[in-house]
Design a protein around this motif. Structure first.
Motif, PDB file in Angstrom:
ATOM      1  N   PHE A 142       0.849  -1.186   0.000  1.00  7.41           N
ATOM      2  CA  PHE A 142       0.000   0.000   0.000  1.00  7.41           C
ATOM      3  C   PHE A 142       0.888   1.241   0.000  1.00  7.41           C
ATOM      4  O   PHE A 142       1.907   1.278   0.691  1.00  7.41           O
ATOM      5  N   THR A 143       0.489   2.260  -0.766  1.00 10.99           N
ATOM      6  CA  THR A 143       1.181   3.550  -0.728  1.00 10.99           C
ATOM      7  C   THR A 143       0.143   4.646  -0.526  1.00 10.99           C
ATOM      8  O   THR A 143      -0.902   4.655  -1.174  1.00 10.99           O
ATOM      9  N   ALA A 144       0.426   5.552   0.405  1.00 10.45           N
ATOM     10  CA  ALA A 144      -0.525   6.596   0.781  1.00 10.45           C
ATOM     11  C   ALA A 144      -0.323   7.849  -0.062  1.00 10.45           C
ATOM     12  O   ALA A 144       0.807   8.270  -0.313  1.00 10.45           O
ATOM     13  N   VAL A 145      -1.422   8.438  -0.479  1.00  7.07           N
ATOM     14  CA  VAL A 145      -1.373   9.688  -1.239  1.00  7.07           C
ATOM     15  C   VAL A 145      -1.328  10.864  -0.270  1.00  7.07           C
ATOM     16  O   VAL A 145      -2.130  10.943   0.662  1.00  7.07           O
ATOM     17  N   SER A 146      -0.382  11.763  -0.488  1.00  5.70           N
ATOM     18  CA  SER A 146      -0.305  13.010   0.269  1.00  5.70           C
ATOM     19  C   SER A 146      -1.117  14.059  -0.487  1.00  5.70           C
ATOM     20  O   SER A 146      -0.650  14.586  -1.501  1.00  5.70           O
ATOM     21  N   PRO A 147      -2.339  14.364  -0.043  1.00  2.00           N
ATOM     22  CA  PRO A 147      -3.210  15.260  -0.818  1.00  2.00           C
ATOM     23  C   PRO A 147      -2.605  16.636  -1.056  1.00  2.00           C
ATOM     24  O   PRO A 147      -2.760  17.204  -2.144  1.00  2.00           O
ATOM     25  N   GLY A 148      -1.905  17.176  -0.045  1.00  2.00           N
ATOM     26  CA  GLY A 148      -1.343  18.507  -0.199  1.00  2.00           C
ATOM     27  C   GLY A 148      -0.225  18.559  -1.217  1.00  2.00           C
ATOM     28  O   GLY A 148      -0.296  19.278  -2.219  1.00  2.00           O
ATOM     29  N   THR A 149       0.817  17.767  -0.991  1.00  2.00           N
ATOM     30  CA  THR A 149       1.986  17.786  -1.875  1.00  2.00           C
ATOM     31  C   THR A 149       1.655  17.270  -3.266  1.00  2.00           C
ATOM     32  O   THR A 149       1.942  17.919  -4.278  1.00  2.00           O
ATOM     33  N   GLU A 150       1.043  16.089  -3.335  1.00  3.19           N
ATOM     34  CA  GLU A 150       0.757  15.496  -4.642  1.00  3.19           C
ATOM     35  C   GLU A 150      -0.340  16.264  -5.378  1.00  3.19           C
ATOM     36  O   GLU A 150      -0.299  16.403  -6.604  1.00  3.19           O
ATOM     37  N   GLY A 151      -1.312  16.767  -4.625  1.00  5.76           N
ATOM     38  CA  GLY A 151      -2.357  17.560  -5.254  1.00  5.76           C
ATOM     39  C   GLY A 151      -1.809  18.840  -5.857  1.00  5.76           C
ATOM     40  O   GLY A 151      -2.236  19.277  -6.933  1.00  5.76           O
ATOM     41  N   ALA A 152      -0.827  19.443  -5.174  1.00  9.56           N
ATOM     42  CA  ALA A 152      -0.215  20.671  -5.686  1.00  9.56           C
ATOM     43  C   ALA A 152       0.563  20.405  -6.970  1.00  9.56           C
ATOM     44  O   ALA A 152       0.500  21.183  -7.926  1.00  9.56           O
ATOM     45  N   VAL A 153       1.301  19.286  -7.015  1.00 11.39           N
ATOM     46  CA  VAL A 153       2.053  18.934  -8.226  1.00 11.39           C
ATOM     47  C   VAL A 153       1.089  18.567  -9.357  1.00 11.39           C
ATOM     48  O   VAL A 153       1.295  18.950 -10.512  1.00 11.39           O
ATOM     49  N   PHE A 154       0.030  17.835  -9.027  1.00 15.34           N
ATOM     50  CA  PHE A 154      -0.985  17.431 -10.007  1.00 15.34           C
ATOM     51  C   PHE A 154      -1.569  18.650 -10.716  1.00 15.34           C
ATOM     52  O   PHE A 154      -1.838  18.626 -11.921  1.00 15.34           O
ATOM     53  N   LYS A 155      -1.731  19.757  -9.953  1.00 19.90           N
ATOM     54  CA  LYS A 155      -2.325  20.979 -10.505  1.00 19.90           C
ATOM     55  C   LYS A 155      -1.277  22.035 -10.860  1.00 19.90           C
ATOM     56  O   LYS A 155      -1.628  23.146 -11.267  1.00 19.90           O
ATOM     57  N   SER A 156       0.014  21.702 -10.671  1.00 20.70           N
ATOM     58  CA  SER A 156       1.119  22.639 -10.952  1.00 20.70           C
ATOM     59  C   SER A 156       0.931  23.973 -10.230  1.00 20.70           C
ATOM     60  O   SER A 156       1.043  25.052 -10.823  1.00 20.70           O
ATOM     61  N   LEU A 157       0.657  23.899  -8.928  1.00 23.50           N
ATOM     62  CA  LEU A 157       0.521  25.111  -8.134  1.00 23.50           C
ATOM     63  C   LEU A 157       1.892  25.748  -7.904  1.00 23.50           C
ATOM     64  O   LEU A 157       2.928  25.100  -8.075  1.00 23.50           O
ATOM     65  N   PRO A 158       1.929  27.022  -7.520  1.00 23.61           N
ATOM     66  CA  PRO A 158       3.212  27.676  -7.238  1.00 23.61           C
ATOM     67  C   PRO A 158       4.035  26.880  -6.218  1.00 23.61           C
ATOM     68  O   PRO A 158       3.488  26.316  -5.269  1.00 23.61           O
ATOM     69  N   ASN A 159       5.334  26.845  -6.420  1.00 26.27           N
ATOM     70  CA  ASN A 159       6.277  26.092  -5.572  1.00 26.27           C
ATOM     71  C   ASN A 159       6.106  24.580  -5.696  1.00 26.27           C
ATOM     72  O   ASN A 159       6.678  23.825  -4.912  1.00 26.27           O
ATOM     73  N   ALA A 160       5.289  24.124  -6.655  1.00 25.59           N
ATOM     74  CA  ALA A 160       5.085  22.685  -6.822  1.00 25.59           C
ATOM     75  C   ALA A 160       5.088  22.289  -8.295  1.00 25.59           C
ATOM     76  O   ALA A 160       4.538  21.263  -8.669  1.00 25.59           O
ATOM     77  N   VAL A 161       5.713  23.095  -9.132  1.00 28.62           N
ATOM     78  CA  VAL A 161       5.766  22.796 -10.565  1.00 28.62           C
ATOM     79  C   VAL A 161       6.891  21.796 -10.830  1.00 28.62           C
ATOM     80  O   VAL A 161       8.027  21.991 -10.397  1.00 28.62           O
ATOM     81  N   ARG A 162       6.572  20.696 -11.499  1.00 32.20           N
ATOM     82  CA  ARG A 162       7.552  19.664 -11.830  1.00 32.20           C
ATOM     83  C   ARG A 162       7.500  19.379 -13.328  1.00 32.20           C
ATOM     84  O   ARG A 162       6.476  19.597 -13.985  1.00 32.20           O
ATOM     85  N   ALA A 163       8.601  18.866 -13.856  1.00 29.82           N
ATOM     86  CA  ALA A 163       8.627  18.453 -15.258  1.00 29.82           C
ATOM     87  C   ALA A 163       7.886  17.126 -15.396  1.00 29.82           C
ATOM     88  O   ALA A 163       8.027  16.232 -14.556  1.00 29.82           O
ATOM     89  N   PHE A 164       7.069  17.002 -16.427  1.00 26.80           N
ATOM     90  CA  PHE A 164       6.344  15.758 -16.691  1.00 26.80           C
ATOM     91  C   PHE A 164       7.135  14.902 -17.676  1.00 26.80           C
ATOM     92  O   PHE A 164       7.811  15.440 -18.549  1.00 26.80           O
ATOM     93  N   PRO A 165       7.074  13.570 -17.568  1.00 22.38           N
ATOM     94  CA  PRO A 165       6.322  12.809 -16.574  1.00 22.38           C
ATOM     95  C   PRO A 165       6.998  12.855 -15.202  1.00 22.38           C
ATOM     96  O   PRO A 165       8.225  12.899 -15.109  1.00 22.38           O
ATOM     97  N   TYR A 166       6.153  12.834 -14.161  1.00 22.47           N
ATOM     98  CA  TYR A 166       6.648  12.933 -12.788  1.00 22.47           C
ATOM     99  C   TYR A 166       6.054  11.803 -11.956  1.00 22.47           C
ATOM    100  O   TYR A 166       4.831  11.636 -11.918  1.00 22.47           O
TER     101      TYR A 166
END
Length: 324
Positions: A39-63
Motif C-alpha cells: 500500500f502507498t498513501a497519497v499526500s493530498p497537499g503535496t501530490e495535489g499541488a504537483v498534479f495541478k502545478s501550483l506555485p512552488n510545486a511545478v515539476r517536469a512531466f512525466p513525474y
C-alpha cells in the motif's frame, strides 16, 4: 549483473493527468533494498499541488509522485541488514517495485495495520510539528485545515492531553467524517471575513497558503504558539507576518520533514528513523485514531486518475491509499 525487471508506477504525464505506466526497475544497489509495494498513501497537499502545478510545486512531466508506503522486501543489496520477506515502511513512491535506501525504512510486524502503516512519512511530518508545539495537559489546540495533516493533528493533540481541540475549515464538508473517526473536537468554519471566533494556546497550520498563516496567527491568543506544517505554496509578505507576530507576541515555528536530523538530538529533534519508530508504536498498539481512508486498487488507469480528480474536487473525505 543486476537485470532490470518490469514494474508499474503512477506518473503525472501532463497537467491534471495521472496514469499507470510500465517501466524497467534495476536491481538494488549497495545500501538499498528492492521493495514490492503493498500500500502507498497519497499526500493530498503535496501530490495535489504537483498534479495541478501550483506555485512552488511545478515539476517536469512525466513525474512519479508518492513518498510514503509499506511493502515486502524482495531483494537486498550489499551492506544491508533488512532481509527478503521482511515487512518495511518508509519512503516508497507509488510503484509496484521500488529500490529504497535502507536508511529510509523501518521494519514492522504483520500484526500492524498495513494501510495505516503506509502513512508513516506523513505521520512523521505531524509528529515533528506536534513536538515543536509542546502541547501541555489542558491546552486549547486549534488546527487550521481539515485535510489529512489537520485530522492527524487532532489525534496527536488528543494523545498529548489537550483540554480542548478545535478543527477549523473553510466549509462543513469534512465535519461528519471527522466526528465519526477522530477524538472529540469542535469544528468551526472560517467566516466570510476570514476570521474565526476562538483563541487558542497553540495553533497548528496545515493549509500551506500565506492567507492560512495569517489566519493561524489570528487564531492564537496573545503569547501563543503557531506551528506551520510543511511548505507554503506561495510567497508570504514577511513585513505583514512580522508586524502581526509582534502585535500579539506570538511564536511562529516551522516544521518540515527535510529538517529532521540524521541522529536524534533531544525530544524536540528526533531523527526520521526514530520518528518512524514512534509512528509504528502508535499504530501497532492502536493508540492513534486515523481519519477516513479510501483504498483504490491499481489495476486500471481510470482508478488512478479518478482518485486524483476526486481529491482535486474534494469528493474524497480525506485521502486515498493505492493497493498494489
Amino acid at each position: 549483473m543486476r537485470l532490470p525487471v518490469r514494474a508499474t508506477r503512477v506518473e503525472f504525464t501532463a497537467l491534471e493527468i495521472a496514469e499507470l505506466r510500465r517501466h524497467f526497475q534495476r536491481g538494488p544497489s549497495k545500501g538499498e533494498v528492492a521493495v514490492e509495494s503493498l500500500f502507498t498513501a497519497v499526500s493530498p497537499g503535496t501530490e495535489g499541488a504537483v498534479f495541478k502545478s501550483l506555485p512552488n510545486a511545478v515539476r517536469a512531466f512525466p513525474y512519479p509522485p508518492g513518498y510514503s508506503g509499506v511493502g515486502v522486501v524482495k531483494k537486498s543489496g550489499r551492506g544491508t541488514s533488512i532481509k527478503p520477506g521482511e515487512l518495511v515502511a518508509g519512503q516508497l513512491g507509488h510503484s509496484s517495485l521500488t529500490n529504497v535506501p535502507e536508511a529510509e525504512l523501518i521494519r514492522y510486524e504483520q500484526s500492524a495495520d498495513h494501510v495505516y502503516m503506509s502513512f508513516v512519512e506523513l505521520g512523521c511530518i505531524v509528529q515533528q510539528g506536534i513536538r515543536k508545539a509542546h502541547v501541555r495537559l489542558g491546552d486549547h489546540v486549534a488546527i487550521l485545515g481539515t485535510g489529512l495533516l489537520g485530522q492527524l493533528s487532532v489525534s496527536y493533540a488528543h494523545l498529548l492531553g489537550a483540554g480542548k481541540i478545535t478543527l477549523v475549515g473553510r466549509s462543513t464538508r469534512r465535519k461528519v467524517s471527522s466526528s465519526e473517526h477522530l477524538p472529540e473536537h469542535d469544528y468551526l468554519v472560517v467566516g466570510e471575513d476570514g476570521t474565526v471566533e476562538t483563541k487558542a494556546d497553540l495553533v497548528i497550520e496545515c493549509v500551506g497558503t500565506p492567507e492560512a498563516v495569517i489566519q493561524a496567527i489570528g487564531l492564537s491568543r496573545d503569547g501563543g504558539t503557531v506551528i506551520n506544517l510543511g511548505s507554503p505554496r506561495n510567497s508570504i509578505s514577511l513585513l505583514a507576518i512580522t508586524n502581526l507576530i509582534a502585535s500579539k507576541s506570538v511564536k511562529l515555528k516551522g516544521a518540515h520533514i527535510s529538517t529532521l536530523p540524521k541522529s536524534t538530538v533531544n525530544f524536540d529533534d528526533l531523527s526520521k528513523i526514530d520518528e518512524r519508530k514512534v509512528f509504528r508504536h502508535l499504530i501497532s498498539d492502536g493508540l492513534l485514531s486515523m481519519p477516513e481512508i479510501e483504498t483504490v486498487p491499481t489495476n486500471a488507469n481510470v482508478n488512478v486518475n479518478m482518485a486524483y480528480e476526486r481529491l482535486n474536487r474534494g469528493t474524497i473525505p480525506t485521502t486515498v491509499v493505492f493497493e498494489w
